[in-house]
Design a protein around this motif. Structure first.
Motif, PDB file in Angstrom:
ATOM      1  N   ASN A   1       0.758  -1.183  -0.141  1.00 51.10           N
ATOM      2  CA  ASN A   1      -0.084  -0.117   0.063  1.00 51.10           C
ATOM      3  C   ASN A   1       0.772   1.322   0.092  1.00 51.10           C
ATOM      4  N   ILE A   2       2.091   1.352   0.620  1.00 51.19           N
ATOM      5  CA  ILE A   2       2.790   2.254   0.701  1.00 51.19           C
ATOM      6  C   ILE A   2       3.651   2.411  -0.777  1.00 51.19           C
ATOM      7  N   LEU A   3       3.724   1.538  -1.441  1.00 50.28           N
ATOM      8  CA  LEU A   3       4.167   1.619  -2.532  1.00 50.28           C
ATOM      9  C   LEU A   3       3.203   2.174  -3.766  1.00 50.28           C
ATOM     10  N   LEU A   4       2.166   1.651  -3.313  1.00 49.60           N
ATOM     11  CA  LEU A   4       0.919   1.982  -4.315  1.00 49.60           C
ATOM     12  C   LEU A   4       0.583   3.981  -4.189  1.00 49.60           C
ATOM     13  N   PHE A   5       0.806   4.242  -2.677  1.00 50.51           N
ATOM     14  CA  PHE A   5       0.728   5.610  -2.741  1.00 50.51           C
ATOM     15  C   PHE A   5       1.902   6.394  -3.340  1.00 50.51           C
ATOM     16  N   LEU A   6       3.190   5.775  -3.308  1.00 51.25           N
ATOM     17  CA  LEU A   6       4.231   6.453  -3.892  1.00 51.25           C
ATOM     18  C   LEU A   6       3.943   6.731  -5.267  1.00 51.25           C
ATOM     19  N   TYR A   7       3.244   5.508  -5.893  1.00 47.66           N
ATOM     20  CA  TYR A   7       3.094   5.562  -7.333  1.00 47.66           C
ATOM     21  C   TYR A   7       2.144   6.513  -7.664  1.00 47.66           C
ATOM     22  N   LEU A   8       0.985   6.745  -6.814  1.00 42.15           N
ATOM     23  CA  LEU A   8       0.089   7.736  -7.210  1.00 42.15           C
ATOM     24  C   LEU A   8       0.631   9.216  -7.002  1.00 42.15           C
ATOM     25  N   SER A   9       1.283   9.440  -6.020  1.00 43.48           N
ATOM     26  CA  SER A   9       1.599  10.639  -5.558  1.00 43.48           C
ATOM     27  C   SER A   9       2.656  11.251  -6.480  1.00 43.48           C
ATOM     28  N   ALA A  10       3.709  10.315  -7.231  1.00 40.89           N
ATOM     29  CA  ALA A  10       4.542  10.579  -8.123  1.00 40.89           C
ATOM     30  C   ALA A  10       3.829  11.483  -9.416  1.00 40.89           C
ATOM     31  N   GLY A  11       2.607  11.022  -9.676  1.00 45.92           N
ATOM     32  CA  GLY A  11       2.201  11.699 -10.712  1.00 45.92           C
ATOM     33  C   GLY A  11       1.662  13.121 -10.595  1.00 45.92           C
ATOM     34  N   LEU A  12       1.442  13.494  -9.271  1.00 44.88           N
ATOM     35  CA  LEU A  12       1.645  14.995  -8.788  1.00 44.88           C
ATOM     36  C   LEU A  12       2.629  15.646  -9.401  1.00 44.88           C
ATOM     37  N   ALA A  13       3.910  15.338  -9.355  1.00 41.13           N
ATOM     38  CA  ALA A  13       5.018  15.889  -9.806  1.00 41.13           C
ATOM     39  C   ALA A  13       5.170  15.732 -11.251  1.00 41.13           C
ATOM     40  N   GLY A  14       4.976  14.350 -11.916  1.00 44.55           N
ATOM     41  CA  GLY A  14       4.995  14.155 -13.097  1.00 44.55           C
ATOM     42  C   GLY A  14       4.091  14.886 -13.946  1.00 44.55           C
ATOM     43  N   ALA A  15       2.874  15.178 -13.727  1.00 46.12           N
ATOM     44  CA  ALA A  15       1.789  16.137 -14.340  1.00 46.12           C
ATOM     45  C   ALA A  15       2.496  17.266 -14.936  1.00 46.12           C
TER      46      ALA A  15
END
Length: 461
Positions: free
Chosen positions: A255-269
């Motif tokens: 779940n932590i890794l999933l959170f990192l995956y989604l959060s990374a999109g905030l910077a990637g966008a």
């Protein structure tokens, strides 16, 4: 203004996480429906919901109000989404398959109305090639932000307040019930919608879709949208199997890794919006797909159960993979201009409805592809099952190989795409000149009857 407009995407983005991860499990484990019944309901509804978007697209093209085409539909989606959320998220144990299926249809109808209204509205809100990348980056940022906020609810309630599964789902439901009207009101109240010339308003039928699908640039975008939705959705379907069964991570770590995956999109966008402005949207999409292939394959090279290495790796994958919607939606906005110039008609809502159709198809079929493959290689998905090394290796390859091939096809779909910044600038010059001429003619058509009336009455102008 862009922030206010994009806020409408926050609950829509937040909806995707419970639909894919939490709701099916909740109805099977807590509400009391069988796995077969839950699987039937969600699969049936997702397939039926694909037909919502073309119908809504035609409805938007038939809509002519002083508030525009898209704002009334976003406003109308609010009560539909709230009613659907109350019924689906706040359901009590004992409801049946018919209840779940019927209310999921209502829920998906509101979801389709909101998603299509916001994405199509963005195309007419900003006409500039580079600014469109920025606008859809805001939408992507807002949607991912909603998903990240919703991801906080389960661990927060279970760890701090020892809440049970029902309390967690009710909290998610109330989050959506509050967020949907607030964000829609903010977007509608702050962001305007340019009015179309009256000459551009006409009826549309189902036959219009065939010509739009055949449009060369749009055909490439639709193929890319399908493949670049399908690839990450396949990894999502196998996500917990891969990390918990094959790679040795605990459920909490996954779940932590999933959170990192989604959060990374905030910077990637915003990063990929900038890249698209520098090298062009279609090239930025090709670069992202290539990097996604490399980083996804790289996950297999990492040692098992190593959060120290997997955490930055998953952040990198998420940084890249979450950029696809913003680039593709910005590209569709450019195609809307090209189609309007070529045909003389505005097809914005219809073009974006094709995008949401392919998005839903790509999201609906991963389980039907990946789970039979797992069964064929002998993987046992039952809780606590002991799988052979061969089955686990097959799971690892399935998690990487098939999605990587699909993502590569998504990048290759851009081969031959021609609508770059220069070409779009030429289209906008011609469109702006034609729109000015139409508006001038409309103004004259209004002034002539007034002048005639004044002349007949002898009143000086």
């Amino acid at each position: 203004m862009l922030g206010a407009f994009a806020s409408a995407a926050l609950p829509v983005g937040a909806l995707q996480l419970p639909l894919a991860v939490y709701l099916p499990n909740y109805y099977a484990s807590h509400i009391g429906l069988s796995l077969a019944a839950v699987g039937f309901a969600f699969t049936f509804v997702q397939l039926v919901a694909i037909s919502f978007d073309p119908a809504i697209g035609i409805g938007m093209e038939w809509t002519h109000t002083r508030f525009g085409r898209f704002r009334p539909w976003l406003a109308a989606s609010v009560p539909v989404l709230i009613i659907g959320t109350v019924a689906v998220f706040l359901a009590k144990p004992g409801v049946g398959t018919a209840y779940l299926t019927g209310w999921l249809l209502v829920f998906f109808l509101g979801y389709s109305m909101s998603l299509l209204a916001s994405t199509a509205w963005g195309a007419v809100l900003v006409p500039d090639y580079n600014e469109r990348s920025r606008l859809y980056a805001w939408l992507q940022f807002s949607g991912l932000g909603g998903a990240v906020l919703l991801l906080f609810i389960p661990p927060l309630l279970t760890n701090l307040f020892h809440a049970d599964q029902e309390a967690v789902m009710h909290a998610m439901g109330w989050f959506l019930i509050l967020a949907v009207p607030l964000t829609a009101a903010l977007a509608i109240g702050v962001a305007g919608e340019p009015q179309r010339p009256r000459a551009a308003r006409e009826k549309f039928t189902w036959r219009d879709y065939a010509g739009l699908i055949a449009q060369p640039n749009m055909r490439r975008i639709l193929a890319a949208n399908l493949f670049l939705t399908l690839g990450p959705a396949m990894t999502g379907a196998l996500y917990f199997f891969f990390f918990c069964d094959a790679r040795g991570y605990t459920l909490g770590q996954a779940n932590i890794l999933l959170f990192l995956y989604l959060s990374a999109g905030l910077a990637g966008a915003p990063f990929f919006a900038h890249v698209a402005g520098r090298i062009g949207k279609h090239r930025a999409l090709g670069v992202a797909a290539t990097l996604n292939v490399v980083t996804q394959v790289g996950l297999l090279a990492l040692p098992k159960s190593s959060m120290l290495l997997m955490a930055p790796a998953m952040f990198t994958v998420g940084f890249i993979a979450n950029c696809y919607p913003l680039i593709l939606n910005a590209m569709v906005a450019d195609v809307c201009d090209q189609v309007r110039l070529d045909l003389g008609h505005d097809r914005t809502a219809l073009l974006y409805s094709l995008m949401t159709c392919t998005l839903k198809i790509g999201s609906a079929i991963p389980v039907g592809i990946t789970f039979p493959i797992l069964g064929a290689i002998g993987f046992n998905a039952a809780e606590g099952a002991i799988n052979t090394p061969e089955a686990l290796r097959g799971l690892e390859l399935c998690f990487v190989t098939v999605p990587v091939l699909v993502v590569a096809l998504g990048g290759l779909a851009m081969w031959g795409y021609r609508l770059d910044r220069r070409h779009h600038a030429e289209i906008r010059v011609q469109l702006d000149a034609r729109d000015e001429a139409v508006l001038a003619e409309e103004a004259l058509s209004i002034e002539r009857p007034i002048a005639t009336t004044l002349a007949e009455t002898g009143t000086p102008p």
